[in-house]
Structures are given as C-alpha cells and as structure tokens.
Write a protein that holds these residues in place. Structure first.
Motif, PDB file in Angstrom:
ATOM      1  N   TRP A 175       0.886  -1.174   0.000  1.00  0.00           N
ATOM      2  CA  TRP A 175       0.000   0.000   0.000  1.00  0.00           C
ATOM      3  C   TRP A 175       0.915   1.213   0.000  1.00  0.00           C
ATOM      4  O   TRP A 175       1.539   1.531   1.006  1.00  0.00           O
ATOM      5  N   PHE A 177       1.907   4.999  -0.212  1.00  0.00           N
ATOM      6  CA  PHE A 177       1.474   6.389   0.007  1.00  0.00           C
ATOM      7  C   PHE A 177       2.466   7.407  -0.543  1.00  0.00           C
ATOM      8  O   PHE A 177       2.279   8.601  -0.355  1.00  0.00           O
ATOM      9  N   ASN A 179       4.440   9.381  -3.731  1.00  0.00           N
ATOM     10  CA  ASN A 179       3.926   9.753  -5.055  1.00  0.00           C
ATOM     11  C   ASN A 179       4.760   9.148  -6.189  1.00  0.00           C
ATOM     12  O   ASN A 179       4.653   9.553  -7.339  1.00  0.00           O
ATOM     13  N   LYS A 181       5.350   5.974  -8.577  1.00  0.00           N
ATOM     14  CA  LYS A 181       4.687   4.746  -9.040  1.00  0.00           C
ATOM     15  C   LYS A 181       5.740   3.649  -9.029  1.00  0.00           C
ATOM     16  O   LYS A 181       6.438   3.438 -10.021  1.00  0.00           O
ATOM     17  N   VAL A 190       0.074  -3.886  -5.867  1.00  0.00           N
ATOM     18  CA  VAL A 190       0.400  -2.532  -5.407  1.00  0.00           C
ATOM     19  C   VAL A 190      -0.856  -1.666  -5.449  1.00  0.00           C
ATOM     20  O   VAL A 190      -1.553  -1.631  -6.461  1.00  0.00           O
ATOM     21  N   GLN A 191      -1.153  -1.028  -4.348  1.00  0.00           N
ATOM     22  CA  GLN A 191      -2.237  -0.036  -4.348  1.00  0.00           C
ATOM     23  C   GLN A 191      -1.610   1.331  -4.089  1.00  0.00           C
ATOM     24  O   GLN A 191      -1.061   1.578  -3.011  1.00  0.00           O
ATOM     25  N   GLU A 193      -1.751   5.102  -3.271  1.00  0.00           N
ATOM     26  CA  GLU A 193      -2.666   6.015  -2.599  1.00  0.00           C
ATOM     27  C   GLU A 193      -2.149   7.420  -2.833  1.00  0.00           C
ATOM     28  O   GLU A 193      -1.029   7.735  -2.440  1.00  0.00           O
ATOM     29  N   ASP A 194      -2.924   8.216  -3.498  1.00  0.00           N
ATOM     30  CA  ASP A 194      -2.444   9.562  -3.799  1.00  0.00           C
ATOM     31  C   ASP A 194      -3.363  10.569  -3.126  1.00  0.00           C
ATOM     32  O   ASP A 194      -4.508  10.743  -3.526  1.00  0.00           O
ATOM     33  N   LEU A 195      -2.841  11.229  -2.095  1.00  0.00           N
ATOM     34  CA  LEU A 195      -3.655  12.206  -1.374  1.00  0.00           C
ATOM     35  C   LEU A 195      -4.117  13.334  -2.292  1.00  0.00           C
ATOM     36  O   LEU A 195      -5.133  13.970  -2.058  1.00  0.00           O
ATOM     37  N   SER A 196      -3.363  13.551  -3.371  1.00  0.00           N
ATOM     38  CA  SER A 196      -3.750  14.608  -4.310  1.00  0.00           C
ATOM     39  C   SER A 196      -5.043  14.283  -5.039  1.00  0.00           C
ATOM     40  O   SER A 196      -5.740  15.194  -5.500  1.00  0.00           O
ATOM     41  N   SER A 197      -5.378  12.991  -5.156  1.00  0.00           N
ATOM     42  CA  SER A 197      -6.615  12.598  -5.837  1.00  0.00           C
ATOM     43  C   SER A 197      -7.834  13.183  -5.141  1.00  0.00           C
ATOM     44  O   SER A 197      -8.751  13.687  -5.787  1.00  0.00           O
ATOM     45  N   GLY A 198      -7.831  13.081  -3.823  1.00  0.00           N
ATOM     46  CA  GLY A 198      -8.951  13.634  -3.058  1.00  0.00           C
ATOM     47  C   GLY A 198      -9.004  15.148  -3.207  1.00  0.00           C
ATOM     48  O   GLY A 198     -10.085  15.738  -3.311  1.00  0.00           O
ATOM     49  N   TYR A 199      -7.823  15.775  -3.235  1.00  0.00           N
ATOM     50  CA  TYR A 199      -7.812  17.226  -3.390  1.00  0.00           C
ATOM     51  C   TYR A 199      -8.290  17.638  -4.782  1.00  0.00           C
ATOM     52  O   TYR A 199      -8.924  18.675  -4.945  1.00  0.00           O
ATOM     53  N   ALA A 200      -8.016  16.790  -5.769  1.00  0.00           N
ATOM     54  CA  ALA A 200      -8.538  17.061  -7.118  1.00  0.00           C
ATOM     55  C   ALA A 200     -10.067  17.058  -7.094  1.00  0.00           C
ATOM     56  O   ALA A 200     -10.714  17.912  -7.711  1.00  0.00           O
ATOM     57  N   MET A 201     -10.643  16.106  -6.368  1.00  0.00           N
ATOM     58  CA  MET A 201     -12.105  16.039  -6.269  1.00  0.00           C
ATOM     59  C   MET A 201     -12.664  17.285  -5.570  1.00  0.00           C
ATOM     60  O   MET A 201     -13.652  17.869  -6.017  1.00  0.00           O
TER      61      MET A 201
ATOM     62  N   ARG B  13      -9.868  11.767 -10.301  1.00  0.00           N
ATOM     63  CA  ARG B  13      -8.919  11.207  -9.333  1.00  0.00           C
ATOM     64  C   ARG B  13      -7.574  10.846  -9.965  1.00  0.00           C
ATOM     65  O   ARG B  13      -6.550  10.846  -9.296  1.00  0.00           O
ATOM     66  N   PRO B  16      -4.207  13.985 -11.099  1.00  0.00           N
ATOM     67  CA  PRO B  16      -2.940  14.343 -10.457  1.00  0.00           C
ATOM     68  C   PRO B  16      -1.763  13.461 -10.890  1.00  0.00           C
ATOM     69  O   PRO B  16      -0.644  13.941 -11.011  1.00  0.00           O
ATOM     70  N   TRP B  81      -5.895  24.507 -10.224  1.00  0.00           N
ATOM     71  CA  TRP B  81      -4.650  24.415  -9.457  1.00  0.00           C
ATOM     72  C   TRP B  81      -3.642  25.474  -9.882  1.00  0.00           C
ATOM     73  O   TRP B  81      -2.527  25.510  -9.368  1.00  0.00           O
ATOM     74  N   TRP B 175     -12.508  19.436   3.431  1.00  0.00           N
ATOM     75  CA  TRP B 175     -11.878  18.165   3.075  1.00  0.00           C
ATOM     76  C   TRP B 175     -11.854  17.339   4.351  1.00  0.00           C
ATOM     77  O   TRP B 175     -11.075  17.619   5.256  1.00  0.00           O
ATOM     78  N   GLU B 193     -12.800  11.933   2.681  1.00  0.00           N
ATOM     79  CA  GLU B 193     -11.621  11.131   2.355  1.00  0.00           C
ATOM     80  C   GLU B 193     -11.616   9.938   3.296  1.00  0.00           C
ATOM     81  O   GLU B 193     -11.579  10.111   4.502  1.00  0.00           O
TER      82      GLU B 193
END
Lengths: 214, 214
Positions: A175, A177, A179, A181, A190-191, A193-201, B13, B16, B81, B175, B193
């Motif tokens: 998992w 976290f 940025n 890949k 592999v998962q 997790e991009d905190l920026s994705s939520g901010y994009a929303m 999502r 980013p 952004w 958020w 989130e």
C-alpha cells in the motif's frame, strides 16, 4: 500486475462507507436496512447503492431492504475483511504514525504489527503500542513476523529502493502512500494512494460551486 | 450538495498522476508526451488515459501525443490548481501534521496557512513552519486569514461540531478525513476522504491474487 475491472473500482471504494452504516444499524439492533436509507446518508443515488452492493452477492428484500447481519458479512467476506491481515508500516513519520494509530483498520482485519524507520531516533520506541525497528532489520524481522503486506510512507526518493527490499523479503501486497509509481514484480499487488486525488475532487467540486454562483 | 457526474470522478482522481508525469516531461524538456507512454507508466489502458484527459479539453496530435506545456496547463486550469487556495487544518495530530507537511500540495496551489487544535500542548508551536492556534480562536482568526477551505482531521466524535463551527465562520469547502459523513449546508462543498477506501482496493487486488494462485 493484478488489475480489477476498472468499472468496479469506484464501487469497491464505496464499500467501506456502506459497511460502516451497516455495522451501525447492526449495533442499533436493526434487522433490515434499505438501500434508500444508505443512499440518503451518503448523498448517493439509491440505484448506485444497489449496484455497488450487488458485487458482494447480497440480495435485498423488496420493501424491507438488506438483512443487516447478512449485509455486514457479505461486505466483509467480499473484501476478505473477516480475516486478519498482518502488516508493517515502513516510515514512521507523521503519516506512518497516523496510519499505525488509525482506529478503523483493526475493524477491517488489518493488524499493523510493526513499524520500520531509517531514523535511529525513532527506532526502539513504540507508536500507539506498536514497536518501531531499524529498517536494516527488515530482512531478518519480516519473515519472523510472518508479514506479507506493507504500508509504504517513506520519503519519495527511497520509495523504489525500499520496495525492492520489501519484495526480496517476501512482501506480496504493498500500500504505497508515496507519489512514486513504484515498480514491482507481476505477482506483487500494489495499491497507490495519492492524497492529491482527493484534493482534485475537492477542487472540481469547489470550481462547480463557483461557476454556479457566477 | 455539489455533485459532479459520478462517471467523471475516477477520471478526476487520476488527473494528479497525469499532471505529475506531464510536469516531469516538461522539466525534462520534452515537447510532446504520448497517451501510451502515460498509460504504460501508470499501468492503465491508453484509451482510458485519452478519455480521462479529454475532460480537461486538451487535444493530442496524431502520432506525437500531447504538447507537454499545454497538457500541464490544461490539467492545472481544469482543477483550478493554477490559483492559490489558502486553507487551514483542524486537528494537528499525526494525520493533520502529515497533511501540513505534505510536499505535493503547494504544487497544486494549496497553501496551508494555519493549524488549529483543542490541545493546549500543541498550540503556540509551529508544524513545518505553520502556526497552530487554539481551536477557540477559529471565529476570530478565520475571517482574518481570508480562508474558506478547511481540512478536517479531528477525532470523529468532534467532526460534526467542528464542521458547524467552520461553516459559521464562512468555510465553503471542507476536506473531511474523519469517518463521519458530516452534514453541511447546500452551498458548502464536502469531500470525504476515507483511508479505508484504498485499503478496500488493496484487499480486493490481494484476494484476486490469491484466487489466481489457488
């Protein structure tokens, strides 16, 4: 790389919210829970909720809704959250520490048994009762802990190097976290997790709000 | 509640990640970047990348791909952004502190100007150079800071109460990192989130891995 059908991903992402509501209904002693009630609670369309839940195999009863206990079990079983998964957190800075202490994970069967860090000031101590070991101990400790799941919260520049180490220690689920890949062999999940994705929303919703006001 | 078309959300999502790759290509001096290169980098299908990017209005050139500088600007502009958004973090525990220090946000125009906490041991200090104020100062400080965006990382039991306070102080975008689906007026944007969502994805991928091995 193991991919799930892309169209399934948003449904899977919403399952934890449904599970939370179903568990609350169960604790409240409710026998049935309707898709419409769940939808209202989460500001979703009822048809979306029914579609999402159908992937778990649960079947609702007309006019009554889903049997609550079976609904909880169906979601848990679909996600394999009825089984304990032991994991380690690599990088015990603020984010890593927050994840170690996150109260929700234990309820999902995720048991974080150790942290690892490169910083000698952090190792030897405990974070929320979880021991933190030097990252140089990875290869000796991981097999001993019987862990094949790792949460990666190291600085980006070390992400790939640490991933390679984890893979060589038998980690099969990561998992991530950071940025970066990270690259991993085909048989490692592999998962990212991009905190920026939520901010994009949030940004898009905010933009739509402004456009309506203009 | 401001909703975006549900079918758009997964594309938003992913933006980013595309932006990160486009910026790297720009720094590298590349003039064009193909959808296939982006797709390979992120383990996505090229058609998915092109579909996602089309929402920003960017148009690629056959055989060459997207003009890199225009691509960066199209994503930034679509997400707003390219404009600074000032925000505060409410609750400066591990997660709140991690978000204050997250290096990616500044690049997305998100400028966290202050933290607030109920714990007197945390206030008065600075987290990554950002001042932390007592939560009782919210109503006097927020208008003065000119902030209408807040990041919520308080313990769940305080989530709704703090949300009500933030709304009364003029916050229009929230958020929310707690697992409470907080209620806010129609004209306030909320992005929930849920860290469990990512773990649900990892769990499903891991389950598929096991099923293939069985």
């Amino acid at each position: 790389m193991y991919k799930i059908k892309v169209s399934y991903a948003p449904s899977v992402r919403r399952l934890p919210s449904y599970l939370l509501i179903a568990r609350q209904a169960f604790e409240h002693g409710d026998e049935f829970l309707s898709g419409t009630v769940i939808a209202n609670e989460l500001s979703l369309e009822p048809i979306q909720v029914r579609k999402d839940l159908s992937i778990t195999g649960i079947v609702g009863k007309p006019k009554r809704g889903y049997p609550v206990e079976a609904l909880v079990k169906a979601i848990e079983s679909y996600l394999n959250w009825d089984q304990e998964v032991k994991a380690v957190v690599i990088g015990t800075g603020n984010l890593g520490s927050a994840l170690i202490g996150f109260p929700g994970f234990k309820k999902h069967g995720l048991n974080i048994v150790a942290g690892f860090d490169a910083d000698a000031k952090k190792t030897g101590a405990k974070v929320y009762g979880v021991p933190v070991y030097p990252i140089t101990d990875l290869s000796s400790r991981l097999p001993q802990l019987g862990v094949t799941t790792a949460v990666l919260t190291v600085p980006s520049e070390f992400a790939q190097m640490v991933t390679d180490q984890l893979v060589s220690c038998g980690v099969k689920a990561l998992w991530n976290f950071t940025n970066v890949k990270v690259k991993a062999p085909e048989d490692v999940v592999v998962q990212n997790e991009d905190l920026s994705s939520g901010y994009a929303m949030l940004s898009i919703k905010n933009r739509l709000r402004h456009e309506r006001l203009d």
